[in-house]
Design a protein around this motif. Structure first.
Motif, PDB file in Angstrom:
ATOM      1  N   ASN A  19       0.781  -1.241  -0.146  1.00  0.00           N
ATOM      2  CA  ASN A  19      -0.034  -0.158  -0.045  1.00  0.00           C
ATOM      3  C   ASN A  19       0.908   1.237  -0.120  1.00  0.00           C
ATOM      4  OD1 ASN A  19      -2.400  -1.304   0.077  1.00  0.00           O
ATOM      5  ND2 ASN A  19      -2.858  -1.191   2.164  1.00  0.00           N
ATOM      6  N   MET A  20       2.014   1.072   0.734  1.00  0.00           N
ATOM      7  CA  MET A  20       2.860   2.375   0.713  1.00  0.00           C
ATOM      8  C   MET A  20       3.266   2.613  -0.420  1.00  0.00           C
ATOM      9  SD  MET A  20       3.831   4.521   2.964  1.00  0.00           S
ATOM     10  CE  MET A  20       5.433   5.588   3.418  1.00  0.00           C
ATOM     11  N   LYS A  21       3.823   1.707  -1.218  1.00  0.00           N
ATOM     12  CA  LYS A  21       4.485   1.937  -2.385  1.00  0.00           C
ATOM     13  C   LYS A  21       3.544   2.792  -3.284  1.00  0.00           C
ATOM     14  CE  LYS A  21       7.754  -1.836  -2.655  1.00  0.00           C
ATOM     15  NZ  LYS A  21       8.024  -3.123  -3.660  1.00  0.00           N
ATOM     16  N   GLU A  22       2.186   2.434  -3.399  1.00  0.00           N
ATOM     17  CA  GLU A  22       1.091   2.805  -4.338  1.00  0.00           C
ATOM     18  C   GLU A  22       0.910   4.197  -3.709  1.00  0.00           C
ATOM     19  OE1 GLU A  22      -3.609   2.194  -5.066  1.00  0.00           O
ATOM     20  OE2 GLU A  22      -2.407   0.464  -4.857  1.00  0.00           O
ATOM     21  N   ARG A  23       0.731   4.415  -2.447  1.00  0.00           N
ATOM     22  CA  ARG A  23       0.482   5.675  -1.899  1.00  0.00           C
ATOM     23  C   ARG A  23       1.382   6.877  -2.398  1.00  0.00           C
ATOM     24  NH1 ARG A  23      -1.431   5.667   3.577  1.00  0.00           N
ATOM     25  NH2 ARG A  23      -2.688   7.260   3.158  1.00  0.00           N
ATOM     26  N   VAL A  24       2.948   6.360  -2.288  1.00  0.00           N
ATOM     27  CA  VAL A  24       3.744   7.323  -2.330  1.00  0.00           C
ATOM     28  C   VAL A  24       3.779   7.564  -3.787  1.00  0.00           C
ATOM     29  CG1 VAL A  24       6.525   7.168  -2.664  1.00  0.00           C
ATOM     30  CG2 VAL A  24       5.554   6.493  -0.406  1.00  0.00           C
ATOM     31  N   ALA A  25       3.611   6.792  -4.744  1.00  0.00           N
ATOM     32  CA  ALA A  25       3.781   6.934  -6.193  1.00  0.00           C
ATOM     33  C   ALA A  25       2.668   7.962  -6.414  1.00  0.00           C
ATOM     34  CB  ALA A  25       3.529   5.788  -7.140  1.00  0.00           C
ATOM     35  N   LYS A  26       1.683   8.002  -5.765  1.00  0.00           N
ATOM     36  CA  LYS A  26       0.415   8.814  -6.068  1.00  0.00           C
ATOM     37  C   LYS A  26       0.165  10.048  -5.109  1.00  0.00           C
ATOM     38  CE  LYS A  26      -2.815   5.081  -7.634  1.00  0.00           C
ATOM     39  NZ  LYS A  26      -4.062   4.597  -7.077  1.00  0.00           N
ATOM     40  N   ASN A  27       1.544  10.336  -4.484  1.00  0.00           N
ATOM     41  CA  ASN A  27       1.772  11.589  -3.701  1.00  0.00           C
ATOM     42  C   ASN A  27       0.571  11.731  -2.375  1.00  0.00           C
ATOM     43  OD1 ASN A  27       3.014  13.426  -2.305  1.00  0.00           O
ATOM     44  ND2 ASN A  27       2.281  14.897  -3.848  1.00  0.00           N
ATOM     45  N   GLN A  28       0.107  10.420  -2.048  1.00  0.00           N
ATOM     46  CA  GLN A  28      -1.246  10.590  -1.225  1.00  0.00           C
ATOM     47  C   GLN A  28      -0.789  10.689   0.374  1.00  0.00           C
ATOM     48  OE1 GLN A  28      -3.062   7.094  -2.362  1.00  0.00           O
ATOM     49  NE2 GLN A  28      -4.560   7.981  -4.084  1.00  0.00           N
ATOM     50  N   VAL A  29       0.268  10.673   0.741  1.00  0.00           N
ATOM     51  CA  VAL A  29       0.780  10.733   2.149  1.00  0.00           C
ATOM     52  C   VAL A  29       1.910  11.204   2.319  1.00  0.00           C
ATOM     53  CG1 VAL A  29       2.340   8.371   1.676  1.00  0.00           C
ATOM     54  CG2 VAL A  29       1.305   8.542   3.911  1.00  0.00           C
ATOM     55  N   VAL A  30       2.225  11.763   3.811  1.00  0.00           N
ATOM     56  CA  VAL A  30       3.226  12.418   4.285  1.00  0.00           C
ATOM     57  C   VAL A  30       4.050  11.492   5.028  1.00  0.00           C
ATOM     58  CG1 VAL A  30       4.168  14.111   5.863  1.00  0.00           C
ATOM     59  CG2 VAL A  30       1.982  14.700   4.685  1.00  0.00           C
ATOM     60  N   VAL A  31       5.381  11.306   4.573  1.00  0.00           N
ATOM     61  CA  VAL A  31       6.176  10.288   5.295  1.00  0.00           C
ATOM     62  C   VAL A  31       7.189  11.077   6.371  1.00  0.00           C
ATOM     63  CG1 VAL A  31       7.826   8.325   5.066  1.00  0.00           C
ATOM     64  CG2 VAL A  31       6.120   8.809   3.219  1.00  0.00           C
ATOM     65  N   ILE A  32       7.030  10.558   7.443  1.00  0.00           N
ATOM     66  CA  ILE A  32       7.951  11.259   8.473  1.00  0.00           C
ATOM     67  C   ILE A  32       8.749  10.130   9.222  1.00  0.00           C
ATOM     68  CG2 ILE A  32       8.121  12.334  10.812  1.00  0.00           C
ATOM     69  CD1 ILE A  32       5.404  13.798  10.371  1.00  0.00           C
ATOM     70  N   ASP A  33      10.123  10.033   8.747  1.00  0.00           N
ATOM     71  CA  ASP A  33      11.048   9.053   9.266  1.00  0.00           C
ATOM     72  C   ASP A  33      11.580   9.690  10.670  1.00  0.00           C
ATOM     73  OD1 ASP A  33      13.527   7.857   9.547  1.00  0.00           O
ATOM     74  OD2 ASP A  33      13.671   7.598   7.474  1.00  0.00           O
ATOM     75  N   LYS A  81      -4.478  18.413  11.115  1.00  0.00           N
ATOM     76  CA  LYS A  81      -4.952  17.780  11.735  1.00  0.00           C
ATOM     77  C   LYS A  81      -6.127  18.173  11.822  1.00  0.00           C
ATOM     78  CE  LYS A  81      -3.816  19.395  16.239  1.00  0.00           C
ATOM     79  NZ  LYS A  81      -3.238  19.126  17.627  1.00  0.00           N
ATOM     80  N   PRO A  82      -7.279  17.566  11.851  1.00  0.00           N
ATOM     81  CA  PRO A  82      -7.430  16.122  11.491  1.00  0.00           C
ATOM     82  C   PRO A  82      -7.492  16.014  10.222  1.00  0.00           C
ATOM     83  CG  PRO A  82      -9.675  16.857  11.871  1.00  0.00           C
ATOM     84  CD  PRO A  82      -8.936  18.050  12.273  1.00  0.00           C
ATOM     85  N   GLY A  83      -7.294  14.802   9.412  1.00  0.00           N
ATOM     86  CA  GLY A  83      -7.600  14.480   7.982  1.00  0.00           C
ATOM     87  C   GLY A  83      -6.232  14.043   7.311  1.00  0.00           C
ATOM     88  N   GLU A  84      -5.113  14.896   7.346  1.00  0.00           N
ATOM     89  CA  GLU A  84      -4.121  14.376   6.476  1.00  0.00           C
ATOM     90  C   GLU A  84      -3.346  13.313   6.997  1.00  0.00           C
ATOM     91  OE1 GLU A  84      -0.858  16.613   3.921  1.00  0.00           O
ATOM     92  OE2 GLU A  84      -1.319  17.949   5.846  1.00  0.00           O
ATOM     93  N   GLU A  85      -3.014  12.100   6.085  1.00  0.00           N
ATOM     94  CA  GLU A  85      -2.511  11.109   6.407  1.00  0.00           C
ATOM     95  C   GLU A  85      -0.878  11.020   6.516  1.00  0.00           C
ATOM     96  OE1 GLU A  85      -4.022   7.835   4.249  1.00  0.00           O
ATOM     97  OE2 GLU A  85      -6.128   8.562   4.054  1.00  0.00           O
ATOM     98  N   ILE A  86      -0.458  10.526   7.758  1.00  0.00           N
ATOM     99  CA  ILE A  86       0.780  10.518   7.897  1.00  0.00           C
ATOM    100  C   ILE A  86       1.329   9.134   7.961  1.00  0.00           C
ATOM    101  CG2 ILE A  86       2.772  11.261   9.424  1.00  0.00           C
ATOM    102  CD1 ILE A  86       0.798  13.470  10.379  1.00  0.00           C
ATOM    103  N   VAL A  87       2.370   8.543   7.601  1.00  0.00           N
ATOM    104  CA  VAL A  87       2.933   7.391   7.818  1.00  0.00           C
ATOM    105  C   VAL A  87       4.431   7.394   8.420  1.00  0.00           C
ATOM    106  CG1 VAL A  87       4.007   5.080   6.890  1.00  0.00           C
ATOM    107  CG2 VAL A  87       1.873   6.107   5.948  1.00  0.00           C
ATOM    108  N   PHE A  88       4.243   6.786   9.601  1.00  0.00           N
ATOM    109  CA  PHE A  88       5.868   7.205  10.163  1.00  0.00           C
ATOM    110  C   PHE A  88       6.743   5.917   9.934  1.00  0.00           C
ATOM    111  CE2 PHE A  88       2.991   9.774  12.810  1.00  0.00           C
ATOM    112  CZ  PHE A  88       3.851  10.735  13.265  1.00  0.00           C
ATOM    113  N   LYS A 110      -5.046  10.325  11.323  1.00  0.00           N
ATOM    114  CA  LYS A 110      -4.993   9.513  10.422  1.00  0.00           C
ATOM    115  C   LYS A 110      -3.304   9.160  10.275  1.00  0.00           C
ATOM    116  CE  LYS A 110      -8.952  10.641   7.678  1.00  0.00           C
ATOM    117  NZ  LYS A 110      -9.319  10.827   6.489  1.00  0.00           N
ATOM    118  N   VAL A 111      -2.805   8.372  11.058  1.00  0.00           N
ATOM    119  CA  VAL A 111      -1.378   8.239  11.366  1.00  0.00           C
ATOM    120  C   VAL A 111      -1.278   6.586  11.625  1.00  0.00           C
ATOM    121  CG1 VAL A 111      -0.826  10.225  12.362  1.00  0.00           C
ATOM    122  CG2 VAL A 111      -1.390   8.566  13.837  1.00  0.00           C
ATOM    123  N   LYS A 112       0.022   6.197  10.870  1.00  0.00           N
ATOM    124  CA  LYS A 112       0.042   4.990  10.629  1.00  0.00           C
ATOM    125  C   LYS A 112       1.803   4.543  11.015  1.00  0.00           C
ATOM    126  CE  LYS A 112      -3.420   3.475   7.841  1.00  0.00           C
ATOM    127  NZ  LYS A 112      -4.151   2.654   6.357  1.00  0.00           N
TER     128      LYS A 112
END
Length: 125
Positions: A19-33, A81-88, A110-112
């Motif tokens: 799912n992450m690969k697809e979401r990154v390709a579509k710019n649908q997520v903020v990634v916080i390392d 917040k709320p609403g923007e999706e973040i993947v840590f 919406k954090v994962k």
């Protein structure tokens, strides 16, 4: 030094590599390392348009900054917040799980956690 136990995350708080690969390709997520910058330099990062490095020890402070201060420090707009999706993301998932809990406590709904972290991400290519 004793580390506190991490509360297990719910299944809906986990992001699969596929799912992450697809979401990154579509710019649908903020990634916080949440790894330290030297760890990012050694093992690479996720190539996402909205990727940023905020070490876990800075995360709560960062998420409480004004949007202006956040963007000045991290180079991208502060997630809303709320609403923007973040993947840590971290090395294997432990620190990212803590980040999910911390962000939730600050009202980010919406954090994962990226399952398996950077090590699993790198092996998937």
């Amino acid at each position: 030094m004793h580390q506190p136990e991490v509360t297990p995350l719910r299944p809906d708080q986990q992001e699969s590599i596929e799912n992450m690969k697809e979401r990154v390709a579509k710019n649908q997520v903020v990634v916080i390392d949440v790894r330290d910058p030297d760890q990012v330099a050694r093992s690479g990062k996720i190539d996402a348009k909205r990727w940023m490095n905020i070490p876990l020890l800075e995360l709560e402070t960062a998420l409480q900054m004004s949007p202006e201060d956040f963007e000045t420090k991290y180079g991208l707009p502060k997630p809303s917040k709320p609403g923007e999706e973040i993947v840590f993301n971290c090395g294997k998932g432990g620190r990212a799980s803590k980040a999910v809990i911390a962000a939730n406590s600050l009202g980010f709904d919406k954090v994962k956690n990226l399952e398996g972290g950077q090590s699993t991400w790198k092996r998937s290519f």
